[in-house]
Design an enzyme around this catalytic site. Structure first.
Site, PDB file in Angstrom:
ATOM      1  N   TYR A  18     -10.407   9.439 -49.296  1.00 30.30           N
ATOM      2  CA  TYR A  18      -9.473   9.913 -48.263  1.00 30.30           C
ATOM      3  C   TYR A  18      -8.159   9.152 -48.359  1.00 30.30           C
ATOM      4  O   TYR A  18      -7.075   9.747 -48.340  1.00 30.30           O
ATOM      5  CB  TYR A  18     -10.085   9.739 -46.878  1.00 30.30           C
ATOM      6  CG  TYR A  18      -9.148  10.114 -45.752  1.00 30.30           C
ATOM      7  CD1 TYR A  18      -8.820  11.445 -45.502  1.00 30.30           C
ATOM      8  CD2 TYR A  18      -8.572   9.130 -44.942  1.00 30.30           C
ATOM      9  CE1 TYR A  18      -7.952  11.790 -44.482  1.00 30.30           C
ATOM     10  CE2 TYR A  18      -7.701   9.462 -43.911  1.00 30.30           C
ATOM     11  CZ  TYR A  18      -7.398  10.795 -43.691  1.00 30.30           C
ATOM     12  OH  TYR A  18      -6.530  11.127 -42.679  1.00 30.30           O
ATOM     13  N   SER A  78      -1.068   9.320 -43.165  1.00 33.67           N
ATOM     14  CA  SER A  78      -1.994   8.513 -42.366  1.00 33.67           C
ATOM     15  C   SER A  78      -1.736   7.042 -42.671  1.00 33.67           C
ATOM     16  O   SER A  78      -1.252   6.701 -43.759  1.00 33.67           O
ATOM     17  CB  SER A  78      -3.446   8.869 -42.723  1.00 33.67           C
ATOM     18  OG  SER A  78      -4.349   7.934 -42.156  1.00 33.67           O
TER      19      SER A  78
END
Length: 236
Positions: free
Chosen positions: A160, A147
């Site tokens: 995250y 990501s």
């Protein structure tokens, strides 16, 4: 002269998190190219629906194997089922991921643990389940979906982002470990993609899941001497 692998016909790919969103799009795109795809996710009904759709196209075949990627024994069983159905595994796409409450101040320990279990341990379990065979054959491709959060943390993404930094580190280190083995590693870092995980997070134009799927196909269809190490895909 190095062999070109532009055709994926007859190759086998495992795609995790394939019950919807990016994973389903990747599986469909690989099947369009002729690859057989083994779909893994926890949501069995949705997983079977994706497999049924792929199998109706008369392109690559699909097999649905309900799997909790955070469970090492289930991941080993996934690889076993793929080998039994299609033979050797040529491509493994680590796409399954969790994006939960990610700040440290929220003290959501169970959510942190789930993200670590899926986003980091699940990636390692998947790699471990197929890597020995790939190294033995001097051929294979590991695709890790990270990501853009793995490049920069925000005040709402601390944990995250930590897991996605880890995915990028695993990809970078593994590529070095596997130099000259014939096994390739590609890390793909998407920006905001229009999936159920991001549906309410921003009003900005998002990427489509198919955009990431096309990046995967681009990487795996390169000649065998070309290793695309890192792809970052952001919306304009």
């Amino acid at each position: 002269m190095a062999k070109d692998i532009h055709s994926l016909a007859g190759k086998t790919a495992i795609v995790t998190g394939a019950s919807g969103g990016i994973g389903a799009a990747i599986a469909k795109e690989l099947a369009k190219e002729g690859a057989n795809v083994v779909l893994a996710a926890r949501r069995e009904e949705q997983l079977k629906a994706v497999a049924k759709e792929i199998n109706s196209t008369n392109q690559g075949q699909a097999l649905a194997v309900p799997t909790d990627i955070a469970n090492e024994s289930e991941v080993k069983e996934l690889a076993k089922r793929a080998n039994e159905a299609f033979g050797s595994i040529d491509i493994y796409v680590n796409n399954a991921g969790q994006m939960l409450s990610a700040t440290v101040r929220d003290r959501e320990v169970e959510q942190w643990e789930r993200m670590i279990d899926v986003n980091i341990k699940g990636v390692l379990y998947g790699i471990d389940s197929v890597l020995p065979g790939m190294v033995e054959r001097s051929s294979g491709h590991i695709i890790n979906i990270a990501s853009v959060s793995g490049f920069e943390a925000t005040k709402k993404s601390t944990v995250y982002s930590a897991t996605k930094f880890a995915v990028r580190a695993i990809s970078t280190g593994l590529e070095k470990e596997l130099a000259r083995t014939g096994v390739r590693v590609t890390n793909i870092s998407p920006g905001m993609v229009d999936t159920r995980l991001s549906s309410s997070m921003t009003d900005r134009k998002k990427l489509e899941a198919e955009d990431i799927a096309k990046a995967v196909v681009y990487a795996v269809k390169q000649p065998e001497y070309v290793n695309v190490n890192e792809i970052t895909v952001r919306p304009v």
